[in-house]
Write a protein that holds these residues in place. Structure first.
Motif, PDB file in Angstrom:
ATOM      1  N   GLY A  87       0.833  -1.190   0.000  1.00  0.00           N
ATOM      2  CA  GLY A  87       0.000   0.000   0.000  1.00  0.00           C
ATOM      3  C   GLY A  87       0.871   1.243   0.000  1.00  0.00           C
ATOM      4  O   GLY A  87       2.089   1.169   0.017  1.00  0.00           O
ATOM      5  N   LYS A  89       0.721   3.972   2.209  1.00  0.00           N
ATOM      6  CA  LYS A  89       0.497   4.751   3.422  1.00  0.00           C
ATOM      7  C   LYS A  89       1.835   5.218   3.997  1.00  0.00           C
ATOM      8  O   LYS A  89       2.285   4.752   5.035  1.00  0.00           O
ATOM      9  CB  LYS A  89      -0.297   3.930   4.425  1.00  0.00           C
ATOM     10  CG  LYS A  89      -1.670   3.599   3.890  1.00  0.00           C
ATOM     11  CD  LYS A  89      -2.473   2.757   4.814  1.00  0.00           C
ATOM     12  CE  LYS A  89      -3.818   2.522   4.127  1.00  0.00           C
ATOM     13  NZ  LYS A  89      -4.666   1.613   4.797  1.00  0.00           N
ATOM     14  N   ASP A 147      -9.267   3.062   0.313  1.00  0.00           N
ATOM     15  CA  ASP A 147      -8.369   2.633   1.382  1.00  0.00           C
ATOM     16  C   ASP A 147      -7.027   2.171   0.821  1.00  0.00           C
ATOM     17  O   ASP A 147      -5.969   2.544   1.325  1.00  0.00           O
ATOM     18  CB  ASP A 147      -9.027   1.514   2.192  1.00  0.00           C
ATOM     19  CG  ASP A 147      -8.192   1.126   3.388  1.00  0.00           C
ATOM     20  OD1 ASP A 147      -7.867   2.008   4.203  1.00  0.00           O
ATOM     21  OD2 ASP A 147      -7.848  -0.075   3.508  1.00  0.00           O
ATOM     22  N   ASN A 150      -4.853   4.982  -0.111  1.00  0.00           N
ATOM     23  CA  ASN A 150      -4.612   5.898   1.002  1.00  0.00           C
ATOM     24  C   ASN A 150      -5.391   7.207   0.909  1.00  0.00           C
ATOM     25  O   ASN A 150      -4.872   8.272   1.239  1.00  0.00           O
ATOM     26  CB  ASN A 150      -3.116   6.173   1.170  1.00  0.00           C
ATOM     27  CG  ASN A 150      -2.784   6.678   2.554  1.00  0.00           C
ATOM     28  OD1 ASN A 150      -3.479   6.374   3.515  1.00  0.00           O
ATOM     29  ND2 ASN A 150      -1.721   7.465   2.656  1.00  0.00           N
ATOM     30  N   SER A 152      -8.502   9.486   2.337  1.00  0.00           N
ATOM     31  CA  SER A 152      -9.169   9.594   3.635  1.00  0.00           C
ATOM     32  C   SER A 152     -10.625   9.140   3.558  1.00  0.00           C
ATOM     33  O   SER A 152     -11.193   8.738   4.567  1.00  0.00           O
ATOM     34  CB  SER A 152      -9.090  11.030   4.150  1.00  0.00           C
ATOM     35  OG  SER A 152      -9.662  11.921   3.202  1.00  0.00           O
TER      36      SER A 152
END
Length: 186
Positions: A87, A89, A147, A150, A152
């Protein structure tokens, strides 16, 4: 010797470049997006040969240092968004500083001057391309895509998606579904 190559964006590109160098008789130490490391030092004649072999297949050697930095920024973002299972993040500025080994302010200014857009805009454009890919696959919900990339919220993803494509993610997905034929109707 490390060589920087423009337009490498996927694992297939890595294989093509690696094979091109091996077929030309070079010993490849390592190949990754945007670069290949070979055992040999190249003379100008060999560089010209490589350039002439790269051009027909859509690649190009990058010799200027600033252009190499720009390509490293782009390939780092592409790796992060399109090829990372973990991911995205992370803190983008820290990530890029570590990948490129330059201060973020320097690379940010260089990128903007050279490309005519900010690193952030390039990053968002790549995220939207990944969102389009995920929408076409139709395996994840919008919430899962937001998600994974990333965002919100779904609203934030939808807003950026519409700003870049002119369509909402839902509308984009519906258009793609209409254009696809099921395999049994072919």
């Amino acid at each position: 010797m490390k060589l920087y190559i423009k337009n490498m964006v996927c694992n297939r590109c890595i294989l093509v470049i690696e094979n091109l160098f091996k077929e030309a008789g070079f010993h490849v130490i390592k190949t990754e997006l945007g670069e290949v490391e070979i055992k040999e030092e190249l003379n100008p004649e060999q560089i010209n040969l490589i350039e002439s072999n790269l051009k027909p297949i859509g690649f190009k050697l990058i010799e200027e240092k600033k252009a190499q930095i720009i390509e490293k920024i782009k390939t780092s973002i592409i790796k992060l968004i399109h090829h990372s299972e973990e991911g995205i993040k992370i803190n983008l500025s820290s990530y890029l500083s570590n990948q490129v080994n330059y201060d973020y302010n320097y690379i940010s200014n260089l990128f903007s001057e050279t490309e005519g857009k900010s690193i952030e805009k390039y990053y968002i454009t790549q995220k939207i391309e990944k969102a389009k890919e995920l929408l076409v696959y139709d395996e994840l919900s919008l919430s899962q895509i937001a998600d994974k990339l990333n965002y919100s919220s779904v609203a934030h993803l939808s807003s950026q998606f519409k700003k870049i494509t002119g369509l909402t993610p839902t509308h984009f997905r519906k258009i793609k579904e209409k254009k696809r034929n099921s395999l049994d109707n072919l």
